[in-house]
Design a protein around this motif. Structure first.
Motif, PDB file in Angstrom:
ATOM      1  N   LEU A  33       0.733  -1.348   0.068  1.00 22.60           N
ATOM      2  CA  LEU A  33      -0.156   0.054   0.041  1.00 22.60           C
ATOM      3  C   LEU A  33       0.920   1.320  -0.071  1.00 22.60           C
ATOM      4  O   LEU A  33       0.432   2.224  -0.767  1.00 22.60           O
ATOM      5  N   ASN A  34       1.835   1.238   0.796  1.00 18.53           N
ATOM      6  CA  ASN A  34       3.015   2.358   0.738  1.00 18.53           C
ATOM      7  C   ASN A  34       3.418   2.464  -0.528  1.00 18.53           C
ATOM      8  O   ASN A  34       3.401   3.868  -1.081  1.00 18.53           O
ATOM      9  N   GLY A  35       3.734   1.390  -1.286  1.00 23.81           N
ATOM     10  CA  GLY A  35       4.425   1.567  -2.765  1.00 23.81           C
ATOM     11  C   GLY A  35       3.393   2.240  -3.711  1.00 23.81           C
ATOM     12  O   GLY A  35       3.888   2.934  -4.626  1.00 23.81           O
ATOM     13  N   ASN A  36       1.882   2.166  -3.269  1.00 18.80           N
ATOM     14  CA  ASN A  36       0.848   2.758  -4.244  1.00 18.80           C
ATOM     15  C   ASN A  36       1.041   4.159  -4.215  1.00 18.80           C
ATOM     16  O   ASN A  36       0.584   4.954  -5.046  1.00 18.80           O
ATOM     17  N   ILE A  37       1.119   4.779  -3.169  1.00 15.66           N
ATOM     18  CA  ILE A  37       1.055   6.135  -2.738  1.00 15.66           C
ATOM     19  C   ILE A  37       2.324   7.035  -3.609  1.00 15.66           C
ATOM     20  O   ILE A  37       3.478   6.674  -3.477  1.00 15.66           O
ATOM     21  N   LYS A  38       1.925   7.863  -4.481  1.00 15.45           N
ATOM     22  CA  LYS A  38       2.755   8.807  -4.966  1.00 15.45           C
ATOM     23  C   LYS A  38       3.271   9.892  -4.125  1.00 15.45           C
ATOM     24  O   LYS A  38       2.316  10.231  -3.381  1.00 15.45           O
ATOM     25  N   LYS A  39       4.573  10.115  -4.352  1.00 16.88           N
ATOM     26  CA  LYS A  39       5.158  11.504  -3.569  1.00 16.88           C
ATOM     27  C   LYS A  39       5.545  12.666  -4.236  1.00 16.88           C
ATOM     28  O   LYS A  39       5.680  12.474  -5.503  1.00 16.88           O
ATOM     29  N   GLY A  40       5.553  13.858  -3.505  1.00 19.23           N
ATOM     30  CA  GLY A  40       5.819  15.172  -4.265  1.00 19.23           C
ATOM     31  C   GLY A  40       6.384  15.834  -2.957  1.00 19.23           C
ATOM     32  O   GLY A  40       6.192  15.819  -1.974  1.00 19.23           O
ATOM     33  N   GLU A  41       7.241  16.998  -3.773  1.00 19.79           N
ATOM     34  CA  GLU A  41       7.762  17.960  -2.645  1.00 19.79           C
ATOM     35  C   GLU A  41       6.676  18.882  -2.256  1.00 19.79           C
ATOM     36  O   GLU A  41       5.836  19.259  -3.034  1.00 19.79           O
ATOM     37  N   LEU A  42       6.746  19.242  -1.046  1.00 20.73           N
ATOM     38  CA  LEU A  42       5.704  20.134  -0.330  1.00 20.73           C
ATOM     39  C   LEU A  42       5.706  21.472  -0.953  1.00 20.73           C
ATOM     40  O   LEU A  42       4.361  22.138  -1.537  1.00 20.73           O
ATOM     41  N   ASN A  43       6.677  22.105  -1.021  1.00 20.42           N
ATOM     42  CA  ASN A  43       6.649  23.590  -1.709  1.00 20.42           C
ATOM     43  C   ASN A  43       7.799  23.782  -2.632  1.00 20.42           C
ATOM     44  O   ASN A  43       8.853  23.753  -2.288  1.00 20.42           O
ATOM     45  N   ILE A  44       7.501  24.120  -3.982  1.00 19.66           N
ATOM     46  CA  ILE A  44       8.579  24.181  -4.863  1.00 19.66           C
ATOM     47  C   ILE A  44       8.439  25.574  -5.553  1.00 19.66           C
ATOM     48  O   ILE A  44       9.287  25.764  -6.365  1.00 19.66           O
ATOM     49  N   GLY A  45       8.094  26.585  -4.629  1.00 18.82           N
ATOM     50  CA  GLY A  45       7.990  27.936  -5.175  1.00 18.82           C
ATOM     51  C   GLY A  45       9.080  28.773  -4.077  1.00 18.82           C
ATOM     52  O   GLY A  45       9.684  28.383  -3.310  1.00 18.82           O
ATOM     53  N   GLU A  46       9.084  29.852  -4.495  1.00 19.03           N
ATOM     54  CA  GLU A  46      10.032  30.872  -3.868  1.00 19.03           C
ATOM     55  C   GLU A  46       9.397  31.404  -2.747  1.00 19.03           C
ATOM     56  O   GLU A  46      10.216  31.616  -1.725  1.00 19.03           O
ATOM     57  N   HIS A  47       7.937  31.592  -2.506  1.00 17.07           N
ATOM     58  CA  HIS A  47       7.407  32.050  -1.329  1.00 17.07           C
ATOM     59  C   HIS A  47       7.114  30.894  -0.300  1.00 17.07           C
ATOM     60  O   HIS A  47       6.619  29.792  -0.581  1.00 17.07           O
ATOM     61  N   LYS A  48       7.624  31.056   0.825  1.00 18.18           N
ATOM     62  CA  LYS A  48       7.339  30.245   1.947  1.00 18.18           C
ATOM     63  C   LYS A  48       6.623  31.203   3.136  1.00 18.18           C
ATOM     64  O   LYS A  48       7.267  31.906   3.708  1.00 18.18           O
ATOM     65  N   ALA A  49       5.530  30.832   3.522  1.00 19.41           N
ATOM     66  CA  ALA A  49       4.970  31.469   4.620  1.00 19.41           C
ATOM     67  C   ALA A  49       5.524  31.269   5.769  1.00 19.41           C
ATOM     68  O   ALA A  49       5.797  30.216   6.027  1.00 19.41           O
ATOM     69  N   PRO A  50       5.336  32.200   6.780  1.00 14.08           N
ATOM     70  CA  PRO A  50       5.913  31.684   8.151  1.00 14.08           C
ATOM     71  C   PRO A  50       5.273  30.969   8.877  1.00 14.08           C
ATOM     72  O   PRO A  50       3.865  30.770   8.749  1.00 14.08           O
ATOM     73  N   ARG A  51       5.691  30.134   9.713  1.00 11.82           N
ATOM     74  CA  ARG A  51       5.178  28.931  10.667  1.00 11.82           C
ATOM     75  C   ARG A  51       4.295  29.812  11.740  1.00 11.82           C
ATOM     76  O   ARG A  51       4.704  30.807  12.200  1.00 11.82           O
ATOM     77  N   PRO A  52       3.187  29.357  12.063  1.00  7.86           N
ATOM     78  CA  PRO A  52       2.546  29.651  13.209  1.00  7.86           C
ATOM     79  C   PRO A  52       2.977  29.754  14.697  1.00  7.86           C
ATOM     80  O   PRO A  52       3.896  28.929  14.790  1.00  7.86           O
ATOM     81  N   THR A  53       2.797  30.651  15.505  1.00  7.88           N
ATOM     82  CA  THR A  53       3.382  30.527  16.699  1.00  7.88           C
ATOM     83  C   THR A  53       2.690  29.497  17.616  1.00  7.88           C
ATOM     84  O   THR A  53       1.270  29.744  17.493  1.00  7.88           O
ATOM     85  N   PRO A  54       3.199  28.649  18.168  1.00  6.47           N
ATOM     86  CA  PRO A  54       2.477  27.899  19.243  1.00  6.47           C
ATOM     87  C   PRO A  54       1.545  28.663  20.268  1.00  6.47           C
ATOM     88  O   PRO A  54       1.962  29.650  20.684  1.00  6.47           O
ATOM     89  N   ASN A  55       0.414  27.847  20.684  1.00 11.48           N
ATOM     90  CA  ASN A  55      -0.505  28.595  21.705  1.00 11.48           C
ATOM     91  C   ASN A  55       0.362  28.459  23.092  1.00 11.48           C
ATOM     92  O   ASN A  55       1.474  27.655  23.184  1.00 11.48           O
TER      93      ASN A  55
END
Length: 640
Positions: A175-197
């Protein structure tokens, strides 16, 4: 329970095998964060060969598949599940010892050759005793032939158990082999990570992408012409799922595929091909064909400034398989509908007035219908998709057919073959853990909406002010239903601990972002504001007359924490609220973008941005996940 290779209740010991339980709160951070698994994948290593495998649907409901997956071994899938979890019948007790035939008792033979066996103590298996065993023959000895049979039975049974567990593990790997994978963000812009509560929790943002790709036989059979085979896929469905940090609520925001936006520069991770940033606005669904789902993620992050943790891309066949697995999804139309035009356009959906359970190709038709819902644009289709998702979530919580091993196995096969995910979700177990997180939210705290928009000809564009306000609620982890507004008020921005440089030493770039969908840019606005800054003592301020951007509200951006103090100093001098100061990787220094809220005048009058930011804009049409009475409005031109 007729089992392959094992017949009868007493022909096998009811040994209970348990693998390590799925950890609660498994780290579902981004792929680049890694995880705690011993194999480096971010999930616990499957030390037990029978480790459970699961699958997650787009609605977030999971199914445990490993225990039925062992059906490829000498035992059936049912037998694998029974070996792992079956409880003894009423009146019996569980033991790990080998069963003895009815009417006979058993004792351990502890005699050495040449010795007499000692009589069993009273009460421990002797005549009339009620203990663990009794005399198995004269003197309490167990005949050698019977001992050999028991040893052989144990060996065969151990082989069967190990073989079944091995098959379960192999099926999990399959089943793991069935799943196709890709890179999460391939653009120049990356939004900032949220601050933990305060509790250290962070929200989870997943972008769900529905691809119109017809590059497989299964997908081509379900719709479209052969002319589309081999063409770049389009992201015809785009939904951002925001799971609150405390897991109490969920917000789902759709972007119509006809939305015109700027697509950032993206680089295909497989071929290295670079897709330059769009010179103007393109339909958002084209982002998927510019290097993959990672470009769609980058486009969303650029537009919303919301950090996206994961993406899940599913094709036509996956949608159909999920609907079939749960026995159909209830949908409603307020009159008869037939989605078909004289020139053979439309999804082909044909339903009489009322509520109906759709599955298979009919479920796909519902999700693709635009001719017949509302005004015939993509807006009506997005609303129909929200209704379908809400209904599917309710069905998957209540529908007992998901306990059917055959259906689960079929769903697991088709769903995993239909999925493309980022590497942070690249195993069935990771998807299982994600599904468990999503299931924590009750349906009445799930809120769905479409991004506020304005029409621009036959297309739409984000509605100035309202779209930004909606996305700011997502950034600040404020529920769209307003039920937690009192406990989650937006915190006032804090003054940076980093001291600002001297006013004359702070370089500032000023950009004109006053263009709107109906108004041209305010001429010379960047130069005017740059001169205002110079007059305030910021002598290194310059205007960038080449950049062409659109910004509903004035914003001051900075690239790194060491420049936050400088950016806040600019805001202070110009009377701009600190809430407008944002960190961004799109800039190389302190940058002031003059928005449409400051098209004229020397003093900024864009408002404080505090009270109005906490409410969902009125233009956002909300749908509650527990609303079972929702019904799609059918265009009279498409009824019969």
């Amino acid at each position: 329970m007729g089992r392959s290779g094992m017949r009868g209740e007493d022909s096998r010991p009811p040994v209970r095998r348990t693998g390590p339980p799925a950890p609660s709160g498994t780290d579902l951070a981004d792929e680049e964060d890694g995880g705690a698994g011993s194999d480096g994948t971010g999930v616990p290593a499957a030390a037990d060969a029978g480790a459970a495998a699961g699958t997650v649907t787009a609605a977030g409901t999971v199914t445990d598949e490993a225990r039925v997956g062992a059906g490829d071994s000498g035992a059936t899938g049912d037998s694998a599940a029974a070996l792992a979890t079956e409880e003894p019948p009423p009146g019996r007790t569980r033991t790990t010892a080998t069963r003895t035939p009815p009417g006979r008792t058993r004792t351990k033979d502890r005699t050495r050759p040449g010795e007499r066996s000692r009589p069993a103590p009273a009460g421990r298996g002797g005549p009339g005793g009620g203990g663990r065993g009794g005399s198995g023959g004269p003197g309490g000895r167990v005949p050698r032939r019977r001992r050999r049979i028991l040893r052989w039975s144990a060996m065969v049974l151990a082989f069967v158990i190990l073989g079944t567990a091995g098959a379960g593990y192999l099926y999990y790997r399959h089943l793991n082999g069935n799943i196709k994978k890709g890179e999460l963000n391939i653009g120049e812009h990356k939004a900032p990570r949220p601050t933990p509560n305060a509790a250290g929790q962070t929200p989870l943002n997943i972008l769900v992408i529905g691809s119109d790709s017809r590059n497989t036989k299964e997908n081509l059979k379900l719709g479209g012409s052969t002319e589309s085979v081999g063409a770049a896929p389009l992201a015809d469905v785009q939904m951002l799922i925001h799971l609150s940090a405390d897991r109490s609520n969920m917000s789902v925001v759709s972007m119509p595929r006809d939305t015109l936006i700027e697509i950032p520069k993206c680089t295909d991770p497989d071929t290295g091909k670079v897709y330059p940033a769009s010179s103007g606005r393109l339909m958002t669904n084209q982002s998927l064909g510019r290097g993959g789902a990672g470009c769609t993620v980058a486009t969303w992050e650029k537009l919303t400034n919301v950090h996206i943790n994961h993406f899940v891309q599913v094709d036509f066949a996956g949608v159909v398989s999920m609907a079939d697995a749960i026995g159909g999804v209830p949908v409603c139309v307020d009159r008869n509908i037939y989605s078909h035009t004289y020139d053979d356009k439309g999804s082909g959906l044909k339903l009489p007035k009322g509520t109906h359970s759709v599955k298979g190709e009919q479920a796909l038709q519902w999700l693709r219908t635009r001719y017949g819902f509302g005004d015939g644009s993509d807006i009506g289709r997005a609303k129909a998709q929200h209704m379908y998702m809400s209904s599917m979530v309710r069905e998957m919580r209540d529908n007992a057919t998901l306990s059917n091993p055959g259906k689960l196995r079929g769903l697991a096969e088709t769903a995993t073959r239909s999925l493309t995910v980022d590497r942070g979700l690249d195993t069935v177990m990771k998807l299982y853990d994600l599904g468990n997180e999503l299931r924590k939210v009750p349906p009445d705290r799930i809120t769905m909406t479409t991004m506020p928009f304005d029409y621009l000809g036959a297309r739409v564009v984000p509605k100035p002010g309202d779209a930004e306000q909606l996305f700011r609620l997502i950034q600040d982890d404020i529920a769209l239903d307003g039920k937690d507004k009192k406990k989650k008020k937006r915190a006032a921005p804090k003054k940076s601990a980093d001291a600002a440089a001297g006013d004359a030493e702070i370089p500032v770039q000023v950009v004109n972002g006053t263009r709107t969908d109906v108004l041209a840019p305010a001429r010379g606005r960047a130069s005017t504001v740059a001169q205002l800054l110079v007059g305030k003592g910021l002598t290194r301020a310059v205007a960038d007359t080449q950049a062409a951007v659109t910004e509903a509200r004035t914003v001051i951006s900075f690239p790194s924490v060491d420049l936050e103090g400088d950016a806040q100093r600019v805001a202070e001098l110009m009377g701009i609220p600190l809430s407008a100061v944002k960190r961004s990787t799109d800039v190389s220094g302190v940058t002031l973008v003059v928005g449409a809220d400051w098209r004229e005048g020397a003093a900024y009058g864009g408002g404080s941005g505090s009270p109005q930011d906490e409410g969902t804009p009125e233009s956002a049409d909300l749908l509650n996940g527990a609303d079972e009475d929702a019904c799609m409005e059918v265009n009279p031109a498409f009824t019969y």
